[in-house]
Design a protein around this motif. Sequence first.
Motif, PDB file in Angstrom:
ATOM      1  N   ASP A 269       0.884  -1.170   0.000  1.00 18.77           N
ATOM      2  CA  ASP A 269       0.000   0.000   0.000  1.00 18.77           C
ATOM      3  C   ASP A 269       0.916   1.214   0.000  1.00 18.77           C
ATOM      4  N   ALA A 270       1.085   1.806  -1.179  1.00 14.38           N
ATOM      5  CA  ALA A 270       2.169   2.768  -1.385  1.00 14.38           C
ATOM      6  C   ALA A 270       1.931   4.130  -0.734  1.00 14.38           C
ATOM      7  N   CYS A 271       0.690   4.484  -0.479  1.00 17.29           N
ATOM      8  CA  CYS A 271       0.361   5.776   0.143  1.00 17.29           C
ATOM      9  C   CYS A 271      -0.658   5.489   1.239  1.00 17.29           C
ATOM     10  N   SER A 272      -0.217   4.957   2.342  1.00 22.90           N
ATOM     11  CA  SER A 272      -1.091   4.225   3.247  1.00 22.90           C
ATOM     12  C   SER A 272      -1.895   5.053   4.240  1.00 22.90           C
ATOM     13  N   ALA A 273      -1.251   5.980   4.935  1.00 27.27           N
ATOM     14  CA  ALA A 273      -1.895   6.648   6.070  1.00 27.27           C
ATOM     15  C   ALA A 273      -3.225   7.297   5.664  1.00 27.27           C
ATOM     16  N   PRO A 274      -4.216   7.229   6.569  1.00 31.20           N
ATOM     17  CA  PRO A 274      -4.185   6.733   7.949  1.00 31.20           C
ATOM     18  C   PRO A 274      -4.404   5.227   8.095  1.00 31.20           C
ATOM     19  N   VAL A 290       0.766  -7.183   4.226  1.00 28.98           N
ATOM     20  CA  VAL A 290       0.659  -5.922   3.498  1.00 28.98           C
ATOM     21  C   VAL A 290       1.640  -4.939   4.121  1.00 28.98           C
ATOM     22  N   THR A 291       2.436  -4.318   3.282  1.00 33.12           N
ATOM     23  CA  THR A 291       3.394  -3.311   3.739  1.00 33.12           C
ATOM     24  C   THR A 291       2.814  -1.924   3.501  1.00 33.12           C
ATOM     25  N   ALA A 292       2.683  -1.167   4.573  1.00 32.57           N
ATOM     26  CA  ALA A 292       2.142   0.186   4.504  1.00 32.57           C
ATOM     27  C   ALA A 292       3.294   1.175   4.380  1.00 32.57           C
ATOM     28  N   LEU A 293       3.263   1.924   3.306  1.00 35.61           N
ATOM     29  CA  LEU A 293       4.316   2.899   3.026  1.00 35.61           C
ATOM     30  C   LEU A 293       3.734   4.302   3.162  1.00 35.61           C
ATOM     31  N   LYS A 298       5.225   9.596  11.532  1.00 36.37           N
ATOM     32  CA  LYS A 298       4.176   9.963  12.478  1.00 36.37           C
ATOM     33  C   LYS A 298       2.822   9.458  11.997  1.00 36.37           C
ATOM     34  N   LYS A 299       2.583   9.546  10.697  1.00 35.81           N
ATOM     35  CA  LYS A 299       1.305   9.073  10.147  1.00 35.81           C
ATOM     36  C   LYS A 299       1.220   7.550  10.169  1.00 35.81           C
ATOM     37  N   LEU A 300       2.359   6.904  10.075  1.00 39.13           N
ATOM     38  CA  LEU A 300       2.353   5.442  10.115  1.00 39.13           C
ATOM     39  C   LEU A 300       1.942   4.912  11.489  1.00 39.13           C
ATOM     40  N   ARG A 301       2.105   5.734  12.521  1.00 39.21           N
ATOM     41  CA  ARG A 301       1.618   5.333  13.840  1.00 39.21           C
ATOM     42  C   ARG A 301       0.103   5.168  13.817  1.00 39.21           C
ATOM     43  N   LEU A 302      -0.570   6.002  13.033  1.00 41.16           N
ATOM     44  CA  LEU A 302      -2.018   5.865  12.874  1.00 41.16           C
ATOM     45  C   LEU A 302      -2.358   4.540  12.203  1.00 41.16           C
ATOM     46  N   ASP A 341      -3.167   4.550  -3.684  1.00 47.67           N
ATOM     47  CA  ASP A 341      -4.255   5.486  -3.377  1.00 47.67           C
ATOM     48  C   ASP A 341      -3.602   6.854  -3.284  1.00 47.67           C
ATOM     49  N   ALA A 342      -3.478   7.494  -4.421  1.00 50.16           N
ATOM     50  CA  ALA A 342      -2.530   8.591  -4.605  1.00 50.16           C
ATOM     51  C   ALA A 342      -2.957   9.890  -3.915  1.00 50.16           C
TER      52      ALA A 342
END
Length: 453
Positions: A269-274, A290-293, A298-302, A341-342
């Motif tokens: 998931d190339a544009c993950s947050a939130p 699934v790898t969240a990028l 800070k947003k990856l904490r969400l 999800d650009a």
Amino acid sequence: MVKVVSLSQVKKLSIDKSARAVSLETLIKVLDQGSYSNISLNNSLKHSNLSIADQNLATNIVYGTIQYRLFLEYQLKGLVRTKLTEKYIKPLLLMSLYQLIFLDKVPDRAVLDEANKLAKQYGKRHSAGFRLVNGILRSFTRRGVILPAENNPVKYLSVKESVPEWLVQYLIDNWGLDKAKSVLNSINEPAKNSVRISKLADKEQVFAQLERDNYQPQWSKLSSDDVILSHGGISESDLFEEGKLTIQDEAASLVVEAFDFEQDEHVLDACSAPGGKTVQIAESIVNGDVTALDIHDKKLRLVRDNAQRMHVANKVKTKARDARKATEIFAAGEFTKILVDAPCSGLGLLRRKPEIRYTKRQQDLQNLQKIQLAILTAVSSLLKKNGELVYSTCSISMEENEEVVKKFLQAHPDFELVPFKLTKLESKTGMLKIMPDLDGNDGFFIAKFKLRG
């Protein structure tokens, strides 16, 4: 004439002054200082002692004033004959006009009295602000609402629906006048309270609990996992805290449905947050991860928090990196599926995020297209042969959607668009656009590519 909105939550006016003071403080920060409305309002409400009814009133005033800002500014035409030097005066006038026009449960005299009190409270010593505010509002109550002539549809719709003229013209140029009217009218309707039930939960049991909790749930017409609620507050419920559902719009929920998941998946998931779609992917895969990028850790904490709450943390990895530099940390062909999800203009979210209409410019669409293509180009090399790449935006613009698809395919002939079936919709072309006037959903675009083997 614009539609009058009822404020059913207003039961008493005994502490309206505090609600309106919170509204004014928030609007000064947003309109004068450029603060984000949601952050400013949440902070103001957090430090207030308002009842639920008055929190609802303040929220209504703030978002309504921002949503109808252009329309409200037009109502000042012919009424303001001097420069508004004190920063509180214009926000106070706009929020008062919003109440006079749209809140039919609030008496005009209450609006005028509270505006006068706030003008005295916020005005400088010996300020003429009180007389100015009082005079302008009383003049408006005598004159009433004004609109431009209908023989100039761009100007008329711009003021009536409170949307910049460039966007009105853009909608007319691409979809015609009737569709433009339909879209513009729809974005000023209240956003639906939509939730997605986890694939790990029993849908019927969750639905039954929502009925017992008096959310008056209705199944979505778009997504088989989404439910429309009669009111908000679901984030405070046990169902939310237990990870049996999450807040997600119906159209956004369709993006992950476009994939055809198999047994063993390694998804990016190339544009993950939130992390809403990251979690949805994790729920959908039997084996794998699934790898969240995202560019900001800070947003990856969400994302991690969401994954933990929704009981899929064991399938979710996170990495902080600009998706345009993904090849620096991942190998070619590493992923079986990729979601982009650009980042986009958000033109499909005008109902939910009203300030977008005033902050975006047409040139932004071309600038964002460059970023979107750069992300697609970078991550496309990470896809395994015969793998699937889904591209999505919460925008309806041609530049960010159909043009991006066209240019990507021209530069990457080893990719092709493939048809896809969702639970309740399908795309025979490999592209699907949902407009905001379709049953009150967010505007969304989905395209599905396959890398030839």
